[in-house]
Scaffold this motif. Structure first.
Motif, PDB file in Angstrom:
ATOM      1  N   TYR A   2      34.531  29.959  47.435  1.00  0.00           N
ATOM      2  CA  TYR A   2      33.249  30.419  47.888  1.00  0.00           C
ATOM      3  C   TYR A   2      33.045  31.812  47.418  1.00  0.00           C
ATOM      4  CZ  TYR A   2      29.548  31.863  50.843  1.00  0.00           C
ATOM      5  OH  TYR A   2      28.151  32.266  51.217  1.00  0.00           O
ATOM      6  N   CYS A   3      34.004  32.578  47.163  1.00  0.00           N
ATOM      7  CA  CYS A   3      33.830  33.713  46.445  1.00  0.00           C
ATOM      8  C   CYS A   3      34.163  33.922  44.953  1.00  0.00           C
ATOM      9  CB  CYS A   3      34.764  34.999  47.407  1.00  0.00           C
ATOM     10  SG  CYS A   3      34.098  35.296  48.996  1.00  0.00           S
ATOM     11  N   HIS A   4      35.413  33.310  44.674  1.00  0.00           N
ATOM     12  CA  HIS A   4      36.009  33.171  43.491  1.00  0.00           C
ATOM     13  C   HIS A   4      35.521  31.933  42.813  1.00  0.00           C
ATOM     14  CE1 HIS A   4      38.372  36.841  44.328  1.00  0.00           C
ATOM     15  NE2 HIS A   4      38.654  36.074  45.368  1.00  0.00           N
ATOM     16  N   THR A   5      34.076  31.766  42.359  1.00  0.00           N
ATOM     17  CA  THR A   5      33.501  30.636  41.921  1.00  0.00           C
ATOM     18  C   THR A   5      33.855  30.287  40.664  1.00  0.00           C
ATOM     19  OG1 THR A   5      31.680  31.990  41.076  1.00  0.00           O
ATOM     20  CG2 THR A   5      31.414  31.298  43.504  1.00  0.00           C
ATOM     21  N   THR A   6      34.583  30.660  39.838  1.00  0.00           N
ATOM     22  CA  THR A   6      34.779  30.449  38.473  1.00  0.00           C
ATOM     23  C   THR A   6      36.306  30.152  38.335  1.00  0.00           C
ATOM     24  OG1 THR A   6      34.722  32.664  37.676  1.00  0.00           O
ATOM     25  CG2 THR A   6      32.839  31.580  37.299  1.00  0.00           C
ATOM     26  N   VAL A   7      37.024  30.139  39.296  1.00  0.00           N
ATOM     27  CA  VAL A   7      38.566  29.879  39.023  1.00  0.00           C
ATOM     28  C   VAL A   7      38.665  28.428  38.441  1.00  0.00           C
ATOM     29  CG1 VAL A   7      38.840  29.091  41.486  1.00  0.00           C
ATOM     30  CG2 VAL A   7      40.650  30.389  40.425  1.00  0.00           C
ATOM     31  N   GLU A   8      38.000  27.650  38.593  1.00  0.00           N
ATOM     32  CA  GLU A   8      38.452  26.220  38.128  1.00  0.00           C
ATOM     33  C   GLU A   8      37.916  25.921  37.083  1.00  0.00           C
ATOM     34  OE1 GLU A   8      38.990  23.279  42.194  1.00  0.00           O
ATOM     35  OE2 GLU A   8      36.576  24.162  41.709  1.00  0.00           O
ATOM     36  N   THR A   9      37.046  26.827  36.384  1.00  0.00           N
ATOM     37  CA  THR A   9      36.367  26.674  34.847  1.00  0.00           C
ATOM     38  C   THR A   9      36.513  27.492  34.072  1.00  0.00           C
ATOM     39  OG1 THR A   9      34.215  27.728  36.039  1.00  0.00           O
ATOM     40  CG2 THR A   9      34.259  25.246  36.475  1.00  0.00           C
ATOM     41  N   THR A  10      36.978  28.862  34.386  1.00  0.00           N
ATOM     42  CA  THR A  10      37.164  29.892  33.333  1.00  0.00           C
ATOM     43  C   THR A  10      38.567  30.520  33.194  1.00  0.00           C
ATOM     44  OG1 THR A  10      36.021  31.771  34.606  1.00  0.00           O
ATOM     45  CG2 THR A  10      34.361  30.104  33.279  1.00  0.00           C
ATOM     46  N   ALA A  11      38.660  31.446  32.431  1.00  0.00           N
ATOM     47  CA  ALA A  11      39.817  32.236  32.420  1.00  0.00           C
ATOM     48  C   ALA A  11      39.971  33.136  33.554  1.00  0.00           C
ATOM     49  CB  ALA A  11      39.905  33.045  31.089  1.00  0.00           C
ATOM     50  N   SER A  12      38.827  33.892  34.025  1.00  0.00           N
ATOM     51  CA  SER A  12      38.754  34.640  35.196  1.00  0.00           C
ATOM     52  C   SER A  12      38.071  33.960  36.332  1.00  0.00           C
ATOM     53  CB  SER A  12      37.484  36.032  35.033  1.00  0.00           C
ATOM     54  OG  SER A  12      37.241  36.468  36.155  1.00  0.00           O
ATOM     55  N   ALA A  13      38.787  34.281  37.509  1.00  0.00           N
ATOM     56  CA  ALA A  13      38.667  33.809  38.984  1.00  0.00           C
ATOM     57  C   ALA A  13      37.250  34.122  39.312  1.00  0.00           C
ATOM     58  CB  ALA A  13      39.619  34.004  39.848  1.00  0.00           C
TER      59      ALA A  13
END
Length: 219
Positions: A68-79
């Protein structure tokens, strides 16, 4: 020709060599302990943030999913870090007048991001990608610890090279079903070693030789 050194010099030489080995061994041991200490690694050191944000409350008590907060954890290098709008989705209605949340309201009014203090900070010469680890079955708590019990987030592990290599040498010991990636109560004993090997094969995790190659982390 007269003897230059007295016979006692032989004993002195032997004792000196023994002491030299002991001193060198002690110095090496002290170095390894200091290098792994929280003083140098930052382990277990709580960082002061501009907002008194508690993961224990939000994750542990309220059950908010990491994504919910770390929205890019599954798609990019940064969470990724949450925008102020994400915070205000709730706090425009809940604790809307709390003085503790004034930095959040100010950030929203001024359209200026909150400057969070980084807790897990790898050296610039190290490449790390969150998305590939999530895709291969590495859970949040494996690296970050039990975030749901942390009122203030601290670094659970040393983040040193030896810690990374321990996982890269035997990744099957640290993976879990993808359905449990964000489960903070997950324990390594929840599945058998045989099930772990099956997961390793299903996730197509590469060989130890490939994962421990220098270019994997240093590019």
């Amino acid at each position: 020709m007269a003897q230059f050194f007295p016979k006692s010099a032989n004993n002195i030489a032997r004792i000196s060599m023994i002491l030299g080995v002991i001193v060198a061994g002690t110095a090496f041991y002290v170095y390894t302990q200091v290098a792994r200490s929280s003083y140098l690694t930052g382990r277990y050191v709580e960082k002061q943030q501009p907002v008194q944000f508690s993961h224990k409350h939000h994750v542990g008590d309220d059950g908010i999913d990491c994504r919910y907060c770390h929205t890019t954890v599954e798609t990019t290098a940064s969470a990724g870090m949450p925008s102020t709008q994400t915070c205000m989705n709730c706090h425009s209605q809940i604790w809307a007048d709390s003085p503790y949340l004034e930095p959040v309201r100010a950030s929203f009014r001024d359209n200026k991001p909150i400057e969070w203090v980084r807790v897990h900070d790898l050296p610039e010469f190290t490449y790390f990608n969150h998305s590939i680890h999530v895709a291969k079955g590495v859970g949040c708590s494996t690296c970050h610890g039990e975030i749901d019990n942390m009122a203030a987030v601290y670094q659970e592990n040393t983040l040193q090279m030896e810690w990374c290599l321990a996982c890269h040498r035997e990744p099957e010991k640290f993976i879990r079903p993808k359905s449990e990636i964000y489960n903070m109560q997950w324990k390594d004993s929840d599945i058998t070693p045989e099930e772990r090997l099956t997961l390793k094969n299903d996730y197509r995790i590469r060989s130890k030789e490939m994962l421990t190659s220098c270019s994997v982390c240093h590019r």
